[in-house]
Design an enzyme around this catalytic site. Structure first.
Site, PDB file in Angstrom:
ATOM      1  NE  ARG A  71       4.545  -5.939 -11.130  1.00 43.44           N
ATOM      2  CZ  ARG A  71       4.262  -4.828 -12.351  1.00 43.44           C
ATOM      3  NH1 ARG A  71       5.035  -4.864 -13.301  1.00 43.44           N
ATOM      4  NH2 ARG A  71       2.989  -4.424 -12.387  1.00 43.44           N
TER       5      ARG A  71
ATOM      6  CE  LYS B 240       1.806  -8.404 -11.518  1.00 48.29           C
ATOM      7  NZ  LYS B 240       0.908  -8.148 -10.864  1.00 48.29           N
TER       8      LYS B 240
ATOM      9  CG  HIS C  51       5.583  -6.107  -3.378  1.00 49.69           C
ATOM     10  ND1 HIS C  51       5.540  -5.957  -4.791  1.00 49.69           N
ATOM     11  CD2 HIS C  51       4.633  -5.411  -2.978  1.00 49.69           C
ATOM     12  CE1 HIS C  51       4.181  -5.155  -5.203  1.00 49.69           C
ATOM     13  NE2 HIS C  51       3.859  -5.051  -3.977  1.00 49.69           N
TER      14      HIS C  51
ATOM     15  NE  ARG D 113       5.635  -2.720  -7.847  1.00 50.63           N
ATOM     16  CZ  ARG D 113       5.556  -2.432  -9.318  1.00 50.63           C
ATOM     17  NH1 ARG D 113       6.693  -2.262  -9.965  1.00 50.63           N
ATOM     18  NH2 ARG D 113       4.234  -2.427  -9.687  1.00 50.63           N
TER      19      ARG D 113
ATOM     20  CG  HIS E 281       0.555   0.091 -10.982  1.00 49.63           C
ATOM     21  ND1 HIS E 281       0.479   0.899  -9.977  1.00 49.63           N
ATOM     22  CD2 HIS E 281       1.127  -1.066 -10.548  1.00 49.63           C
ATOM     23  CE1 HIS E 281       0.937   0.170  -8.870  1.00 49.63           C
ATOM     24  NE2 HIS E 281       1.239  -1.157  -9.243  1.00 49.63           N
TER      25      HIS E 281
ATOM     26  CE1 TYR F 134       2.792   1.579  -3.031  1.00 50.69           C
ATOM     27  CE2 TYR F 134       1.656   1.729  -5.231  1.00 50.69           C
ATOM     28  CZ  TYR F 134       2.455   0.923  -4.094  1.00 50.69           C
ATOM     29  OH  TYR F 134       2.964  -0.297  -4.335  1.00 50.69           O
TER      30      TYR F 134
END
Length: 356
Positions: free
Chosen positions: A197, A221, A297, A300, A323, A332
């Site tokens: 990210r 995150k 992004h 990414r 994730h 995706y």
């Protein structure tokens, strides 16, 4: 954790604690209960949305007349029902729609409010201070399937050629590029070779780079530490950049991997805004079809689509992107499936053949 990451974390902790001074005691109890599970930025987001909800109640319902927000108790919220919640969601959607900058996200914005404020009510129910959560059962609008924006494989050569040579940049921008060429090449290479990210790229310190192990140690995150791996080509680019990093006159105490090149921030950690601007300039100069939409992004997303195409492993892509839930990565795969469907007639239309 690096000084930069600790500082960013401390900023949101302080902002949340300041905000809690304006909110009821049960919000502080919620914070105490959740602070080990939720990242500081997430805690701040929760508190901000709860404050908005309480302001909405005070402005629109007489039940809270004469009660300061700081003095609201769970008992004062027992009358809140699903209709009031629905009114609040309508208010949020109309308020968001008035802001042209985020109007296109009004559905997801309302859903975020539902999730955050509902969490407080669920907490109060578990604490037996309320009997039910009026947010439960509130239908969230079904989000439209987003079209994944990324750089198609056939366009990546043009894009990377511009990044490595500056070809296509205006004369003025080329002057800046000539001073930051190796840095910019390295930043784009890391984004496209690891899928990290923008915030993770900005947060990288020199000590996060393990050249021998072909690895980057990143802060994911929710403050989770993660490791991503890069290719031999990226290792060579990193080694070259680390030599030129001294050209940015780094502050003696600055540990950041990537540094700003101009102004008062020269020699200090580069900003996300600067990286976004550089990526956009390269995309536009390269003349790729969706240049105006390309951001860090989207690089990414480019990495994710390439990885899925080459490996066929959704689980691997999930792990690489960091994730938490594979459902996030699923978009995706869905995008790739759509491309396969749209291409079903390509061969029959372009290759001469005899009908069976």
């Amino acid at each position: 954790m690096s000084d930069y990451k600790e500082t960013q974390k401390a900023i949101f902790v302080d902002k949340t604690l300041d905000l809690l001074e304006e909110l009821p005691e049960f919000c502080g109890a919620f914070y105490d209960k959740k602070q080990l599970r939720l990242a500081p930025k997430t805690q701040y987001d929760y508190a901000t949305k709860m404050k908005m909800f309480l302001h909405f109640l005070k402005e629109n319902y007489e039940q809270l007349d004469g009660i300061a927000i700081r003095d609201i108790t769970p008992t004062d919220l027992k009358w809140v029902d699903s209709q009031i919640v629905a009114n609040f969601i309508t208010y949020i959607r109309s308020r968001t729609a008035r802001s042209n900058s985020i109007a296109k996200n009004k559905v997801s914005t309302a859903d975020n409010y539902i999730a955050c404020v509902s969490a407080y009510f669920s907490f109060l129910v578990k604490q037996k201070q309320l009997t039910e959560n009026p947010f439960l059962g509130i239908d969230r609008e079904k989000k439209k399937q987003k079209k994944i924006v990324y750089i198609e494989e056939k366009d990546q050569g043009n894009f990377l050629n511009t990044v490595t040579t500056g070809h296509g940049l205006s004369t003025r921008k080329k002057v800046f590029y000539d001073k930051t060429q190796m840095r910019d090449i390295c930043m784009v290479q890391l984004l496209m070779d690891t899928g990290i990210r923008l915030s993770e790229l900005v947060g990288l310190d020199i000590t996060d780079v393990d050249l021998d192990g072909y690895a980057l140690h990143v802060q994911r995150k929710s403050d989770k530490a993660g490791t991503v791996y890069f290719s031999g080509e990226t290792k060579e680019i990193l080694e070259e950049y680390l030599i030129t990093r001294e050209d940015f006159e780094p502050n003696p105490n600055e540990k950041a991997l990537f540094l700003s090149s101009v102004g008062k921030n020269r020699g200090y950690r580069i900003s996300g805004r600067t990286i976004e601007r550089r990526v956009k300039e390269f995309a536009l100069a390269a003349g790729i079809p969706n240049a105006a939409q390309i951001t860090p992004h989207k690089l990414r997303s480019t990495y994710a689509m390439d990885m899925l195409r080459y490996t066929g492993s959704l689980a691997l892509v999930q792990a690489q992107l960091g994730h938490e839930h594979i459902s996030t990565t699923q978009i995706y795969a869905q995008s790739e499936e759509t491309k396969k469907y749209e291409a079903r007639e390509v061969r029959s239309k372009n290759i001469p053949h005899n009908s069976l």
